[in-house]
Scaffold this active site. Structure first.
Site, mmCIF file in Angstrom:
data_model
loop_
_atom_site.group_PDB
_atom_site.id
_atom_site.type_symbol
_atom_site.label_atom_id
_atom_site.label_comp_id
_atom_site.label_asym_id
_atom_site.label_seq_id
_atom_site.Cartn_x
_atom_site.Cartn_y
_atom_site.Cartn_z
ATOM 1 N N ALA A 1 0.851 -1.195 0.000
ATOM 2 C CA ALA A 1 0.000 0.000 0.000
ATOM 3 C C ALA A 1 0.878 1.233 0.000
ATOM 4 C CB ALA A 1 -0.891 0.014 1.248
ATOM 5 N N THR B 1 -6.508 -0.857 8.479
ATOM 6 C CA THR B 1 -6.071 0.114 9.480
ATOM 7 C C THR B 1 -7.253 0.642 10.288
ATOM 8 O OG1 THR B 1 -5.164 2.346 9.749
ATOM 9 C CG2 THR B 1 -6.160 1.867 7.628
ATOM 10 N N ASP B 2 -6.940 1.065 11.517
ATOM 11 C CA ASP B 2 -7.988 1.670 12.366
ATOM 12 C C ASP B 2 -8.431 3.029 11.826
ATOM 13 O OD1 ASP B 2 -5.732 3.187 12.995
ATOM 14 O OD2 ASP B 2 -5.883 2.898 15.164
ATOM 15 N N GLU B 3 -7.642 3.599 10.889
ATOM 16 C CA GLU B 3 -7.999 4.929 10.377
ATOM 17 C C GLU B 3 -9.309 4.913 9.605
ATOM 18 O OE1 GLU B 3 -4.993 7.382 8.698
ATOM 19 O OE2 GLU B 3 -3.460 6.659 10.070
ATOM 20 N N TYR C 1 -5.791 8.745 2.178
ATOM 21 C CA TYR C 1 -5.215 7.441 2.561
ATOM 22 C C TYR C 1 -6.277 6.556 3.216
ATOM 23 C CZ TYR C 1 -3.056 3.968 5.604
ATOM 24 O OH TYR C 1 -2.763 2.790 6.258
ATOM 25 N N LYS D 1 -8.060 2.979 1.965
ATOM 26 C CA LYS D 1 -8.007 1.724 2.733
ATOM 27 C C LYS D 1 -9.430 1.234 3.044
ATOM 28 C CE LYS D 1 -4.833 -0.135 4.256
ATOM 29 N NZ LYS D 1 -4.041 -1.253 3.650
ATOM 30 N N ARG E 1 -2.465 8.660 19.482
ATOM 31 C CA ARG E 1 -2.397 7.432 18.694
ATOM 32 C C ARG E 1 -2.243 6.256 19.654
ATOM 33 N NH1 ARG E 1 -4.178 10.586 15.728
ATOM 34 N NH2 ARG E 1 -3.562 11.126 13.613
HETATM 35 P P1 NAD Z 1 5.245 0.781 4.146
HETATM 36 O O1 NAD Z 1 4.941 2.031 3.396
HETATM 37 O O2 NAD Z 1 6.409 0.723 5.075
HETATM 38 O O3 NAD Z 1 5.444 -0.422 3.118
HETATM 39 C C1 NAD Z 1 4.629 -0.597 2.008
HETATM 40 C C2 NAD Z 1 5.315 -1.584 1.070
HETATM 41 O O4 NAD Z 1 4.445 -1.797 -0.052
HETATM 42 C C3 NAD Z 1 6.650 -1.067 0.505
HETATM 43 O O5 NAD Z 1 7.620 -2.078 0.554
HETATM 44 C C4 NAD Z 1 6.309 -0.692 -0.935
HETATM 45 O O6 NAD Z 1 7.410 -0.856 -1.817
HETATM 46 C C5 NAD Z 1 5.196 -1.684 -1.244
HETATM 47 N N1 NAD Z 1 4.301 -1.184 -2.300
HETATM 48 C C6 NAD Z 1 3.710 0.033 -2.369
HETATM 49 N N2 NAD Z 1 2.996 0.129 -3.491
HETATM 50 C C7 NAD Z 1 3.130 -1.060 -4.140
HETATM 51 C C8 NAD Z 1 2.604 -1.576 -5.345
HETATM 52 N N3 NAD Z 1 1.794 -0.845 -6.133
HETATM 53 N N4 NAD Z 1 2.924 -2.843 -5.703
HETATM 54 C C9 NAD Z 1 3.744 -3.595 -4.917
HETATM 55 N N5 NAD Z 1 4.269 -3.155 -3.774
HETATM 56 C C10 NAD Z 1 3.961 -1.891 -3.385
HETATM 57 O O7 NAD Z 1 3.889 0.420 4.899
HETATM 58 P P2 NAD Z 1 3.664 -0.321 6.286
HETATM 59 O O8 NAD Z 1 3.676 0.670 7.368
HETATM 60 O O9 NAD Z 1 4.529 -1.509 6.342
HETATM 61 O O10 NAD Z 1 2.140 -0.778 6.089
HETATM 62 C C11 NAD Z 1 1.820 -2.056 5.540
HETATM 63 C C12 NAD Z 1 0.310 -2.191 5.511
HETATM 64 O O11 NAD Z 1 -0.201 -2.095 6.838
HETATM 65 C C13 NAD Z 1 -0.398 -1.128 4.695
HETATM 66 O O12 NAD Z 1 -1.448 -1.752 4.011
HETATM 67 C C14 NAD Z 1 -0.931 -0.157 5.733
HETATM 68 O O13 NAD Z 1 -2.090 0.467 5.274
HETATM 69 C C15 NAD Z 1 -1.215 -1.100 6.882
HETATM 70 N N6 NAD Z 1 -1.146 -0.506 8.229
HETATM 71 C C16 NAD Z 1 -0.055 0.197 8.633
HETATM 72 C C17 NAD Z 1 0.020 0.703 9.934
HETATM 73 C C18 NAD Z 1 1.227 1.460 10.429
HETATM 74 O O14 NAD Z 1 1.195 1.980 11.544
HETATM 75 N N7 NAD Z 1 2.294 1.566 9.677
HETATM 76 C C19 NAD Z 1 -1.043 0.489 10.812
HETATM 77 C C20 NAD Z 1 -2.156 -0.227 10.369
HETATM 78 C C21 NAD Z 1 -2.195 -0.732 9.076
HETATM 79 O O1 TDX Z 2 6.383 15.089 11.355
HETATM 80 C C1 TDX Z 2 5.363 14.658 11.942
HETATM 81 N N1 TDX Z 2 4.861 15.353 12.998
HETATM 82 C C2 TDX Z 2 3.742 14.979 13.669
HETATM 83 O O2 TDX Z 2 3.320 15.638 14.620
HETATM 84 C C3 TDX Z 2 4.699 13.448 11.547
HETATM 85 C C4 TDX Z 2 5.224 12.643 10.403
HETATM 86 C C5 TDX Z 2 3.576 13.071 12.243
HETATM 87 N N2 TDX Z 2 3.096 13.813 13.261
HETATM 88 C C6 TDX Z 2 1.864 13.375 13.959
HETATM 89 C C7 TDX Z 2 0.681 13.090 13.053
HETATM 90 C C8 TDX Z 2 -0.054 11.987 13.772
HETATM 91 O O3 TDX Z 2 -0.938 12.533 14.733
HETATM 92 O O4 TDX Z 2 2.165 12.115 14.575
HETATM 93 C C9 TDX Z 2 1.053 11.219 14.503
HETATM 94 C C10 TDX Z 2 1.479 9.957 13.790
HETATM 95 O O5 TDX Z 2 1.718 10.301 12.431
HETATM 96 P P1 TDX Z 2 2.181 9.214 11.353
HETATM 97 O O6 TDX Z 2 3.397 8.529 11.832
HETATM 98 O O7 TDX Z 2 2.195 9.890 10.021
HETATM 99 O O8 TDX Z 2 0.997 8.131 11.449
HETATM 100 P P2 TDX Z 2 -0.596 8.255 11.268
HETATM 101 O O9 TDX Z 2 -0.978 9.410 10.453
HETATM 102 O O10 TDX Z 2 -1.203 8.119 12.630
HETATM 103 O O11 TDX Z 2 -0.871 6.901 10.402
HETATM 104 C C11 TDX Z 2 -0.202 5.678 10.756
HETATM 105 O O12 TDX Z 2 -1.048 4.812 11.458
HETATM 106 C C12 TDX Z 2 -2.072 4.173 10.767
HETATM 107 C C13 TDX Z 2 0.354 4.967 9.517
HETATM 108 O O13 TDX Z 2 1.153 5.862 8.785
HETATM 109 C C14 TDX Z 2 -0.748 4.413 8.661
HETATM 110 O O14 TDX Z 2 -0.211 3.674 7.572
HETATM 111 C C15 TDX Z 2 -1.583 3.511 9.508
HETATM 112 O O15 TDX Z 2 -2.686 3.025 8.767
#
Ligand code: NAD
Ligand code: TDX
Length: 340
Positions: free
Chosen positions: A84, A126-128, A154, A158, A218
């Site tokens: 994603a 995601t919870d979002e 975003y 999702k 968060r």
């Molecule tokens: P990330 O951005 O670190 O990794 C995403 C990966 O997907 C990367 O390796 C990227 O190269 C690959 N990708 C992107 N577009 C692609 C495409 N079109 N084809 C093939 N590969 C592709 O993301 P993450 O934080 O590891 O999140 C993984 C999943 O979990 C996502 O679906 C996200 O919505 C979900 N999620 C993330 C969080 C969080 O806090 N990070 C929380 C809840 C859910």
């Molecule tokens: O520079 C920053 N300053 C700041 O205050 C950034 C990058 C973020 N923030 C704040 C925004 C949010 O309230 O911190 C909090 C967390 O931000 P992010 O790390 O961008 O996460 P969030 O927007 O909560 O989304 C994340 O959680 C749900 C992941 O990126 C998503 O992929 C997931 O689905």
């Protein structure tokens, strides 16, 4: 021997999931399909590439022919879709790619599942998708039946993907499950996200850009606990169901930033309050009771320990951070934070 196809397995959470499988399900073959976008540092998967049970395809999930060819060759039993576009701020700048990858990419994967047949398609959600909760109502939590109410491109992409997954279950009887997790933290997270961005900036004595007043909340879960939750859904979850995963670890952003500064021995004067994110969600809070009761899953890493492990990992992997923050990242940083 099962074959599990993991998309986005070079990213933060997908890679952790592959590592977990290779360690704890050594009889499974792990097929990682990842297009290696800006968010994937290729060195993240260098250890896995040495494992004979692991195969990597550099393929985009939007590439129907490429995806179908992989299914034709590998015949996966299980598909777990992590791939994603995952960063909210980028979705505000450029929504189009979020709709393409997160919705249409999911459709292509499910079409391949329908054609070749699978035991399970799991969508990593995601919870979002539930929108946000007010800061003055700590009694409220997201449940699986909380209405979808998205804020950013975003989260909307999702949520759309989740609805499509449920539609493929109802219409075509595709055996699907969905997990919806709160914010993850841990090793290998790309430094555009709050925790690694703040660690990286603090290391370089650069200002720490806190959006608004830093009071948004968060609910943080250690990445390996999330991956164990997904594995439990695959092995014990009911088809057609949604499972919320979260750790009851709510923290205001400013608390996190202060913990990082303290741990790194850096001054709070580095904190800089900047213009708020557009449509910034106030508070996320997951109720994981269903996953706990039905799957016997529960988080194992307390935030106070997980955050120390995480900071230590980034301190010991500054090369990995440097690889991520060269090139495109510098342009991104200037664009997003330059005049903020
Ligand atoms: P990330 O951005 O670190 O990794 C995403 C990966 O997907 C990367 O390796 C990227 O190269 C690959 N990708 C992107 N577009 C692609 C495409 N079109 N084809 C093939 N590969 C592709 O993301 P993450 O934080 O590891 O999140 C993984 C999943 O979990 C996502 O679906 C996200 O919505 C979900 N999620 C993330 C969080 C969080 O806090 N990070 C929380 C809840 C859910
Ligand atoms: O520079 C920053 N300053 C700041 O205050 C950034 C990058 C973020 N923030 C704040 C925004 C949010 O309230 O911190 C909090 C967390 O931000 P992010 O790390 O961008 O996460 P969030 O927007 O909560 O989304 C994340 O959680 C749900 C992941 O990126 C998503 O992929 C997931 O689905």
């Amino acid at each position: 021997m099962k074959t599990i196809l993991v998309t986005g397995g070079a990213g933060f959470i997908g890679n952790c999931f592959c590592k977990l499988l290779l360690k704890e399900r050594p009889e499974w073959k792990v097929v990682n399909v990842d297009s290696l976008t800006y968010a994937a540092n290729p060195s993240t998967i260098k250890e896995e590439l040495k494992n004979p049970n692991y195969v990597f395809y550099k393929t985009d999930i939007r590439d129907r022919e490429g995806i179908f060819n992989i299914f034709e060759k590998e015949h996966p039993n299980i598909v777990v879709n992590f791939a994603a576009e995952s960063h909210v701020d980028r979705s505000i700048e450029n929504p189009g790619i979020f709709l393409e990858t997160n919705i249409l990419g999911t459709q292509i994967l499910m079409d391949a599942c329908r054609k070749y047949g699978i035991e399970r398609f799991h969508q990593v959600g995601t919870d979002e998708v539930y929108g946000d909760l007010p800061l003055d109502r700590p009694d409220l939590f997201f449940h699986e039946d909380t209405p979808i109410h998205t804020s950013s491109p975003y989260s909307t992409s999702k949520a759309s993907a989740d609805l499509l997954v449920l539609a493929y279950h109802r219409t075509y009887e595709l055996p699907v499950t969905i997990s919806r997790c709160s914010n993850n933290y841990g090793p290998y997270q790309f430094p555009e996200k709050l925790i690694p961005l703040m660690i990286n900036n603090a290391n370089h004595d650069k200002p720490l850009p806190v959006y608004g007043e830093g009071l948004n909340v968060r609910d943080w879960l250690y990445v390996e606990d999330h991956c164990r939750g997904i594995l439990s859904v695959l092995e014990k979850g009911r088809v057609g169901e949604i499972y919320n995963l979260g750790g009851h670890n709510e923290k205001a952003n400013i608390e996190i930033v202060k913990i990082i500064l303290k741990e790194l021995g850096k001054p709070e004067s580095l904190i800089t309050y900047v213009t708020d994110r557009k449509g910034h969600d106030q508070r996320y809070a997951i109720d994981p009771a269903k996953a706990m009761a039905e799957l016997g899953w529960q988080p194992t890493i307390m935030f106070k320990d997980g955050i120390k492990l995480t900071i230590k990992w980034y301190q010991e992997h500054k090369d990995w951070l440097d690889e991520c923050t060269s090139g495109e990242y510098l342009k991104y940083y200037k664009k997003m934070y330059g005049d903020r």
